[in-house]
Write a protein that holds these residues in place. Sequence first.
Motif, PDB file in Angstrom:
ATOM      1  N   PHE A 167       0.809  -1.216   0.000  1.00 51.00           N
ATOM      2  CA  PHE A 167       0.000   0.000   0.000  1.00 51.00           C
ATOM      3  C   PHE A 167       0.847   1.274   0.000  1.00 51.00           C
ATOM      4  N   ARG A 168       2.180   1.121  -0.136  1.00 49.97           N
ATOM      5  CA  ARG A 168       3.123   2.249  -0.128  1.00 49.97           C
ATOM      6  C   ARG A 168       2.991   3.075   1.160  1.00 49.97           C
ATOM      7  N   LEU A 169       2.907   2.355   2.278  1.00 47.17           N
ATOM      8  CA  LEU A 169       2.782   2.975   3.592  1.00 47.17           C
ATOM      9  C   LEU A 169       3.969   2.579   4.467  1.00 47.17           C
ATOM     10  N   ALA A 170       4.118   3.274   5.586  1.00 47.08           N
ATOM     11  CA  ALA A 170       5.176   2.965   6.539  1.00 47.08           C
ATOM     12  C   ALA A 170       4.732   3.380   7.933  1.00 47.08           C
ATOM     13  N   THR A 171       5.450   2.870   8.916  1.00 48.51           N
ATOM     14  CA  THR A 171       5.222   3.209  10.316  1.00 48.51           C
ATOM     15  C   THR A 171       6.488   3.846  10.871  1.00 48.51           C
ATOM     16  N   VAL A 172       6.330   4.964  11.550  1.00 51.63           N
ATOM     17  CA  VAL A 172       7.449   5.613  12.235  1.00 51.63           C
ATOM     18  C   VAL A 172       7.300   5.302  13.722  1.00 51.63           C
ATOM     19  N   THR A 173       8.357   4.735  14.309  1.00 47.04           N
ATOM     20  CA  THR A 173       8.367   4.405  15.724  1.00 47.04           C
ATOM     21  C   THR A 173       9.337   5.338  16.432  1.00 47.04           C
ATOM     22  N   VAL A 174       8.837   6.029  17.445  1.00 47.04           N
ATOM     23  CA  VAL A 174       9.637   6.969  18.230  1.00 47.04           C
ATOM     24  C   VAL A 174       9.825   6.354  19.611  1.00 47.04           C
ATOM     25  N   THR A 175      11.062   5.946  19.901  1.00 44.97           N
ATOM     26  CA  THR A 175      11.368   5.340  21.187  1.00 44.97           C
ATOM     27  C   THR A 175      11.819   6.435  22.145  1.00 44.97           C
TER      28      THR A 175
END
Length: 162
Positions: free
Chosen positions: A117-125
Amino acid sequence: MTVRLRPPRNAVDRRAVAWWRAQLLVASAVPVAVLAVLGVFLEPARTWLLGAAGAVAVLALVCTAVLPGWWFRVHRWEVTEDAVYVRTGAFWQEWRIAPMSRIQTVDTVRGPLEQMFRLATVTVTTASSKGALRIEGLDDELAAGLAERLTSLTQDTPGDAT
């Protein structure tokens, strides 16, 4: 610097609705298939197993039709010079803030369905015991730019002495 709880401004990408639907369908296909196969081979319990498979399939289809649109209306995110704001949830909404001074790492993840789906997840630790903040359903190019921006902002922000 004062960081206060407030509604984040940005919605996730519209394609996230289809991505969430695909996730729900894949996740529900396994129990439906297991119940259906068992129902075919276990004649004494056939009626109950096939009925359960049908009930799970109907519930999954209802959830697939309703929940992703609801999640799209609720999920919000925003990055300012001072903090990352995230709001998620459907029944239990969670609002989280990560001040720039508390951010430890920024990661971008693209699973197989997200890539489709040309998506991504950004994870902020962060240094929080609550765990990382996740901004799901972002356009993959936007996510890459956001990760770069967050990395730059955190390098320019002095650490928190608390």
